[in-house]
Design a protein around this motif. Structure first.
Motif, PDB file in Angstrom:
ATOM      1  N   TRP A   1       0.969  -1.002  -0.054  1.00 17.45           N
ATOM      2  CA  TRP A   1      -0.022  -0.076  -0.085  1.00 17.45           C
ATOM      3  C   TRP A   1       0.915   1.312  -0.094  1.00 17.45           C
ATOM      4  CZ3 TRP A   1      -2.561   2.388   4.776  1.00 17.45           C
ATOM      5  CH2 TRP A   1      -3.148   3.687   4.441  1.00 17.45           C
ATOM      6  N   ARG A   2       0.612   2.366  -0.947  1.00 17.68           N
ATOM      7  CA  ARG A   2       1.281   3.477  -0.929  1.00 17.68           C
ATOM      8  C   ARG A   2       0.145   4.454  -0.737  1.00 17.68           C
ATOM      9  NH1 ARG A   2       2.958   0.182  -5.175  1.00 17.68           N
ATOM     10  NH2 ARG A   2       1.205   1.027  -6.592  1.00 17.68           N
ATOM     11  N   PRO A   3       0.086   4.941   0.570  1.00 20.23           N
ATOM     12  CA  PRO A   3      -0.912   5.891   0.868  1.00 20.23           C
ATOM     13  C   PRO A   3      -0.558   7.325   0.303  1.00 20.23           C
ATOM     14  CG  PRO A   3       0.401   5.368   2.766  1.00 20.23           C
ATOM     15  CD  PRO A   3       0.669   4.286   1.765  1.00 20.23           C
ATOM     16  N   ASP A   4       0.723   7.575   0.221  1.00 20.72           N
ATOM     17  CA  ASP A   4       1.183   8.659  -0.668  1.00 20.72           C
ATOM     18  C   ASP A   4       2.549   8.373  -1.452  1.00 20.72           C
ATOM     19  OD1 ASP A   4       3.604   9.188   1.150  1.00 20.72           O
ATOM     20  OD2 ASP A   4       2.054   9.847   2.483  1.00 20.72           O
ATOM     21  N   THR A   5       3.324   9.061  -1.984  1.00 20.95           N
ATOM     22  CA  THR A   5       4.103   8.943  -2.787  1.00 20.95           C
ATOM     23  C   THR A   5       5.685   8.669  -1.997  1.00 20.95           C
ATOM     24  OG1 THR A   5       4.828  11.600  -2.969  1.00 20.95           O
ATOM     25  CG2 THR A   5       3.453  10.330  -4.612  1.00 20.95           C
ATOM     26  N   LEU A   6       5.501   8.914  -0.872  1.00 23.57           N
ATOM     27  CA  LEU A   6       6.514   8.711   0.015  1.00 23.57           C
ATOM     28  C   LEU A   6       6.544   7.762   0.944  1.00 23.57           C
ATOM     29  CD1 LEU A   6       7.487  12.588   1.126  1.00 23.57           C
ATOM     30  CD2 LEU A   6       8.368  11.378  -0.811  1.00 23.57           C
ATOM     31  N   THR A   7       5.536   7.000   1.075  1.00 21.22           N
ATOM     32  CA  THR A   7       5.297   5.980   2.074  1.00 21.22           C
ATOM     33  C   THR A   7       4.768   4.736   1.382  1.00 21.22           C
ATOM     34  OG1 THR A   7       4.638   7.628   3.535  1.00 21.22           O
ATOM     35  CG2 THR A   7       3.970   5.263   4.254  1.00 21.22           C
ATOM     36  N   THR A   8       5.241   3.554   2.097  1.00 19.33           N
ATOM     37  CA  THR A   8       5.045   2.148   1.359  1.00 19.33           C
ATOM     38  C   THR A   8       4.802   1.324   2.546  1.00 19.33           C
ATOM     39  OG1 THR A   8       6.278   2.738  -0.627  1.00 19.33           O
ATOM     40  CG2 THR A   8       5.519   0.388  -0.159  1.00 19.33           C
ATOM     41  N   ILE A   9       3.740   0.502   2.537  1.00 16.67           N
ATOM     42  CA  ILE A   9       3.636  -0.480   3.550  1.00 16.67           C
ATOM     43  C   ILE A   9       3.234  -1.691   2.966  1.00 16.67           C
ATOM     44  CG2 ILE A   9       1.965  -0.982   5.589  1.00 16.67           C
ATOM     45  CD1 ILE A   9       1.415   2.003   6.112  1.00 16.67           C
ATOM     46  N   ILE A  10       3.963  -2.705   3.377  1.00 14.75           N
ATOM     47  CA  ILE A  10       4.038  -4.022   3.055  1.00 14.75           C
ATOM     48  C   ILE A  10       3.808  -5.189   4.118  1.00 14.75           C
ATOM     49  CG2 ILE A  10       5.096  -5.986   1.598  1.00 14.75           C
ATOM     50  CD1 ILE A  10       6.947  -3.693   0.605  1.00 14.75           C
ATOM     51  N   PHE A  11       2.586  -6.039   3.776  1.00 13.33           N
ATOM     52  CA  PHE A  11       2.138  -6.813   4.614  1.00 13.33           C
ATOM     53  C   PHE A  11       2.165  -8.192   3.849  1.00 13.33           C
ATOM     54  CE2 PHE A  11      -1.558  -8.905   6.871  1.00 13.33           C
ATOM     55  CZ  PHE A  11      -0.868  -9.533   7.953  1.00 13.33           C
TER      56      PHE A  11
END
Length: 941
Positions: free
Chosen positions: A373-383
């Motif tokens: 998930w990329r909530p914005d262009t600077l942040t990435t969350i991987i599960f």
């Protein structure tokens, strides 16, 4: 588990809260070609500030057409998108503070008719193209028989090898994963794709080292790469449903049936596969017997009947990537094994013979999921969570005999055994990445968890006669085993740009693991009926229960330099470890080891220089120290088998492993010629070896763990591939040189007075393979020949020295006849020299098939295939170690024939392309033109 789950949820919420939005605004979207609806790779996207049209930001679109511009302030702008061969498009946009991520959607570019009017050429498809660290193979250059699966295509790729157990290597590197259009396909199981994906849907096969999630997102190379094959589906196979169904029946009641139904799109794919057969064809490598036999009716470890069912799905949007799969497999393996062995005992030897009949029935279920998930262009969350369950039943009966150096019997044994058990596990990882600025500063947080539980019940009965002692041992036992493991870890890393072109990375991780291993052995169950032997209790001397608590802290520091053509990374890690074991049952009770505290370290270095994108030199080094296995530190490991007693060593030292690798690759586009050179070296200090003591009266072996030094290995690999002037002839040469030293304890001198001494086994391995191919519209021919030379010398024992030659000559052809008839055949001959014990027998393997395609668009194919026409296939193999030589033979499928019906269905409204050779245009071979011009539109035929 509740604490871990609560921590993960809290970390996720904190991550989103900490990584708050900026006041600056980003612009993202996708560039598409309006005529083909394909993504426009490497299109130029610029943001111009109004009213003066000054340059504000700019990027090139990705291979999938996606783009995200660097963040800018609110205001009025003009978005300019240009791509060679298309008309430039201008799009006015208004950016406001209340929208931090402006989505412009798909931007369709219209073809420029003037530029494309004369762009009509004819050329052969380049067999191999090198783009930076990616090697791209055109499927059209490697024809395969009608109805073939991906495995047949991969086997023809230069430098590719598929081993008997299904392991894939490309230019010496093992392939860990197969992807489809950049998306994971059945997680970490390459055999699913190899056995079930039809070769005729593949346009290109790309081979490259896929970086870890952290390295891919942050740009920091952490050395955790895995070699993958990435398949590009043919353009005509997208945006519709395609299916491949196959059913076959032959003599000896052999049968095969299976199918795949898929929908591939640029942003998603879904596939369902199923199969059932009794020809050793497997699909899921992590399941039971899967991959143990050679597919397509070849020799293997017995005969396996299997069924499988799987579903995989992947979806990608501008902010989210999701994917996962569910796999179920069942296999039943019947194996009959005959073996003979020679154990080297200094001036003498002992000889063994054995036969074994076994059956294994196994059910498996596995579920994998992935979300990015990329909530914005600077942040990435991987599960990434996954779970699995398996249930296995086994039964076996065996006979064995040991003779002394005079071939007089020492012992003879008959035994039976059975077991029933299950295993289930659940694991997951959560990673969050945040880019703090556009200069390379970033932060990442991570957490992992895992839990597994297994249990099994086993019965064994054996009777052993000792001839020199004139005695008989009769043993009947019931064993109750169970184990579980719980682990979790948290980590954080921070990257800071320190000076021009250089970045500093700090990383810390804490990991905790708790393991339980319990084995309760109930002896003499033949004398006491159930449940009396349970009421009598387990035998403490044969049983064990151990709990282990293991904590590690890892702190690492590295510096990275990035230049236009050069990249390097140097780092070091320190890992304090503590381990505590508690033994409450068994011979090690009250012998608990004190808590072990060890400080390990791991240096690393990587250097890469790119002369051009097709000309790369790379060097890697990494060192790692590791503590001994906790089981090896116990005084007693396993004494349940009186013929093989295993003891540990509380005084074992930590080992240190060093690995060096040098890789050189070059591709010459104008000649379509490629070179690959790979040289590796590894050694281990304080490696753990078995010190064996042989009892000449009983034939029993006693093993004890000891540290040894002097183990090392080096290997060189060179691959050369070039077409001749008319492009229809291709020559491939592969050369391999390997040398190793293996140190062990070996008995030297008279058997009854033997003493253990260190010996070194020197092994030299030389291999050369030459392949020539010719392809045309009507037929293709491939001829190959290879020589394998192996030399083994032991520093103490001359009777273990061996020198062998293996010569291979073979060829294959596919002929396309009128009326949609095709004939395929392959012949492979093996000539052996230097073997003993009847292993010098030569072999000739000949397979052949004829097929006829019919119905509209040739959607159906009827195929008749014969396996091992000359009935010469052998399943006899030889293995040589420092102390033993053994020959093993399994029952095999043997020679048989089968009639197949293949049906291909699609909703694309056109004829499905095939892989039967001939000329093809770049329009149907997307990407071929990009290898020579970056963002240029591919030319049409």
């Amino acid at each position: 588990m509740k604490k871990v789950s609560a921590f993960m949820v809290l970390m996720l919420l904190c991550t989103i809260s900490i990584f708050a939005q900026n006041k600056l605004i980003s612009v993202s979207g996708r560039v598409m070609e309006s005529d083909s609806e394909e993504p426009a790779a490497q299109a130029t996207v610029q943001l111009l500030s109004l009213p003066d049209s000054t340059y504000a930001a700019g990027v090139a679109s990705s291979d999938k057409g996606w783009f995200t511009l660097p963040k800018v302030k609110a205001g009025k702008y003009l978005l300019k998108v240009s791509f060679i061969g298309f008309r430039t498009k201008f799009l006015p946009i208004q950016l406001t503070d209340n929208v931090s991520d402006k989505q412009v959607g798909n931007i369709s570019l219209e073809p420029d008719a003037v530029m494309l009017k004369e762009a009509v050429v004819t050329a052969e498809v380049p067999p191999v193209i090198v783009k930076g660290d990616t090697t791209e193979y055109s499927a059209a250059a490697y024809p395969v028989p009608e109805g073939a699966m991906l495995e047949e295509l991969v086997k023809k790729i230069p430098g590719a090898e598929v081993s008997d157990d299904g392991k894939i290597t490309i230019n010496g590197k093992e392939i860990k994963k197969i992807m489809v259009d950049g998306k994971e396909f059945f997680s970490d199981d390459p055999k699913v794709s190899m056995k079930n994906l039809p070769a005729n849907i593949v346009d290109k096969v790309k081979s490259y080292d896929k970086k870890s999630d952290m390295a891919r997102i942050t740009g920091i190379d952490d050395g955790n790469e895995e070699s993958v094959l990435d398949l590009t589906v043919k353009k005509g196979m997208k945006n519709g449903i395609i299916s491949n169904l196959i059913a076959g029946y032959g003599n000896k009641d052999r049968y095969e049936g299976g199918g795949m139904v898929s929908r591939f799109k640029d942003d998603s794919n879904i596939s369902v596969i199923a199969s059932a057969n009794n020809t050793n064809n497997q699909g899921f490598s992590e399941f039971g017997d899967a991959g143990q036999g050679l597919g397509g009716g070849n020799a293997g470890s017995g005969i396996t009947t299997s069924q499988l069912l799987g579903v995989t799905y992947a979806k990608e949007t501008t902010k989210m990537q999701v994917g996962g799969n569910v796999q179920y497999g069942h296999s039943n393996n019947d194996a009959r094994r005959t073996s003979s062995s020679e154990t080297f005992l200094g001036e003498a030897s002992s000889f063994g013979q054995s036969t074994n009949l076994s059956n294994r029935d196994r059910h498996d279920l596995r579920i994998d999921f992935r979300m990015e998930w990329r909530p914005d262009t600077l942040t990435t969350i991987i599960f990434r969570p996954n779970g699995s369950y398996s249930q296995t039943e086994t039964s076996s009966s065996s006979w064995s005999r040991t003779d002394n150096n005079s071939h007089n019997p020492v012992n003879e044994r008959e035994s039976t055994s059975s077991s029933d058990g299950y295993n289930w596990s659940f694991n997951g990882s959560l990673m969050a990445f945040r880019r703090l600025n556009n200069k390379g500063r970033n932060l990442s947080l991570g957490a992992r968890f895992g839990y597994s539980d297994s249990e099994s019940d086993g019965y064994s009965d054996s009777q052993t006669q000792f001839f020199e002692l004139d005695s008989i041992s009769d043993i009947a036992r019931y064993t109750d085993r169970n184990s579980d493991s719980r682990n979790w870890s948290v980590s954080a890393s921070y990257t800071e740009p320190v000076f021009k072109n250089h970045f500093l990375q700090l990383r810390y991780e804490f990991a905790h693991r708790k393991q339980l291993s319990q084995s309760l052995v109930y002896d003499s169950i033949n004398k006491y009926p159930y449940p009396e032997y349970l009421e009598r209790g387990y035998d403490n001397d044969l049983s064990t229960r151990v709990e282990n608590f293991y904590d590690t802290h890892t702190a690492s520091l590295s510096i990275r330099g990035v230049y236009a053509k050069m990249f390097y990374d140097v780092g070091v890690g320190l890992t304090p470890q503590s381990s505590l074991s508690k033994t409450t049952i068994g011979p090690n009770y009250k012998k608990n080891l004190p808590e072990q505290n060890v400080l390990n370290w791991s240096p690393s270095m990587m250097f890469r220089y790119m002369f051009t994108k097709q000309h790369v030199l790379m060097f890697r080094y990494n060192g790692r120290s590791s503590t001994p296995n906790i089981e090896d530190l116990q005084d007693v490991i396993d004494i349940t088998d009186p013929m093989n007693l295993r003891y540990g060593n509380p005084n074992l030292k930590p080992s240190f492993n060093s690995n060096f690798n040098l890789n050189y690759r070059r591709f010459i586009p104008e000649a379509m010629r490629s070179y690959t050179l790979d040289v590796s070296y590894s050694n281990t200090l304080n490696s753990v070896a078995n010190k064996m003591t042989y009892d000449p009266q009983t034939g029993a072996r006693i093993y004890k763990k000891e540290n040894v030094n002097g183990n090392w290995r080096t290997q060189g690999f060179f691959n050369f591939n070039t077409p001749l002037k008319n492009q229809k002839f291709t020559i491939l040469s592969t050369s391999v040189v390997g040398y190793s030293d293996a140190v062990s304890y070996t008995s030297v001198g008279d058997v009854k007075k033997s003493e253990q001494e260190l010996s070194t086994t020197h092994s030299l391995d030389l291999r050369e393979r030459l392949v020539g191919r010719y392809r045309s519209e009507m037929f293709d021919v491939s001829l190959n020949g290879s020589v394998n030379y192996n030399l083994v010398r032991n520093s103490k024992q001359e009777n273990s020295n061996r020198e062998t030659f293996d010569y291979y000559v073979g060829g294959s052809t596919n002929v396309n006849l009128p009326w949609q008839v095709a004939i395929s055949t392959d012949v492979n001959c093996r000539f052996k020299n230097g073997y003993t014990g009847g292993l010098n027998n030569n072999e000739v393997m000949w397979n052949a098939q004829i097929s006829k395609s019919f119905l509209k668009n040739n959607a159906a194919t009827l195929r008749f295939k014969i396996y091992d026409i000359l009935k010469q296939q052998s399943s006899l193999t030889r293995s040589i170690s420092e102390t033993m030589m053994s020959d093993t033979e399994y029952n095999t499928l043997g020679s048989y024939f089968m009639v197949h019906f293949v049906y291909r269905f699609n909703t694309l409204g056109g004829k499905m392309a095939n892989n039967r050779g001939g000329k093809r245009g770049y329009d149907g071979n997307r990407g071929g033109g990009h290898g020579f011009g970056g963002g240029m539109r591919p030319m049409r035929y």
